[in-house]
Design a protein around this motif. Structure first.
Motif, PDB file in Angstrom:
ATOM      1  N   THR A  43       0.830  -1.206   0.000  1.00 55.54           N
ATOM      2  CA  THR A  43       0.000   0.000   0.000  1.00 55.54           C
ATOM      3  C   THR A  43       0.858   1.247   0.000  1.00 55.54           C
ATOM      4  N   GLN A  75       0.521   5.377   0.457  1.00 54.34           N
ATOM      5  CA  GLN A  75      -0.362   6.413   0.981  1.00 54.34           C
ATOM      6  C   GLN A  75       0.033   7.773   0.431  1.00 54.34           C
ATOM      7  N   THR A 134      -5.138   6.611  -1.622  1.00 53.41           N
ATOM      8  CA  THR A 134      -4.394   5.430  -1.193  1.00 53.41           C
ATOM      9  C   THR A 134      -4.389   4.423  -2.328  1.00 53.41           C
ATOM     10  N   THR A 185      -3.397   0.537  -3.328  1.00 57.88           N
ATOM     11  CA  THR A 185      -3.041  -0.785  -2.826  1.00 57.88           C
ATOM     12  C   THR A 185      -2.869  -1.733  -4.005  1.00 57.88           C
ATOM     13  N   GLU A 204      -9.275   9.531  -0.040  1.00 52.00           N
ATOM     14  CA  GLU A 204      -9.218   9.783   1.398  1.00 52.00           C
ATOM     15  C   GLU A 204     -10.331  10.716   1.859  1.00 52.00           C
TER      16      GLU A 204
END
Length: 217
Positions: A15, A17, A22, A24, A41
């Motif tokens: 992942t 950030q 985000t 993944t 987010e």
């Protein structure tokens, strides 16, 4: 932990950030396909790039937050084996380029070059790259607080463009689109996420463009 993008089938996701998004990355078998779950987010909305295979793992990755959209980067079956099941489980819409959409088991919406797909408050620009398939696309996220992020499907990998199976016209089309629409427009720090294997940056690959053209694949 620092994001590396190094994932393996049956291994854990990795992942990354960003301030607003985000990312993944998960590898699914049996062909070591990469699937990418993007989460805004601000809103919590999620989008999946390529429901390639192993639907139960992808649905588990989505979790309770739900899934608004699945984008399929191109028509090849190893990138959409799990599409029907993921859409059925989550109620997500299925998006692909119009030139490839007819080859998929389910398509809700079609897109074209320059269109924007949103995941919450985060825009993803559709970039049409012809050659690996007629409707292959990349998705570009221009992070307001950082570097551009590019999801290239099977059109661009570390070490070369996607497979055009010896078709010279398709290769010329793909290398031309990749040079003009990606390398000519975007800075070296642009991080790209391919449909298989490890990530790279445009700056790392840029010096090899003449070699790729000369070898013809």
């Amino acid at each position: 932990m620092t994001y590396t993008g190094d994932v393996t089938p049956d291994g854990p996701p990795d992942t990354r950030q960003l301030d607003a998004l985000t990312i993944t990355k998960l590898s699914v078998g049996p062909m070591d396909n990469n699937a990418y779950l993007l989460r805004c987010e601000e809103t919590g909305e999620q989008l999946l790039v390529d429901a390639a295979n192993e639907a139960p793992r992808l649905v588990e990755l989505v979790g309770d937050a739900g899934l608004s959209t699945v984008v399929t980067t191109h028509r090849h079956m190893d990138h959409w084996v799990a599409l029907e099941e993921v859409v059925a489980e989550t109620g997500a819409r299925s998006v692909a380029h119009a030139a490839d959409a007819g080859e998929l088991p389910i398509t809700t919406d079609t897109v074209h070059d320059g269109d924007v797909i949103t995941v919450g408050a985060c825009p993803l620009e559709v970039i049409h790259l012809v050659g690996h398939t007629p409707g292959s696309i990349a998705l570009l996220y221009r992070d307001p607080a950082g570097i551009p992020h590019l999801f290239t499907g099977d059109s661009l990998f570390p070490g070369g463009v996607g497979n055009t199976r010896g078709d010279k016209a398709n290769f010329q089309s793909l290398i031309g689109d990749v040079e003009r629409k990606l390398f000519d427009r975007l800075p070296d720090e642009t991080w790209f996420y391919p449909g298989h294997g490890k990530d790279s940056t445009l700056g790392t690959e840029r010096p090899s463009l003449p070699e790729w053209r000369a070898r013809g694949w």
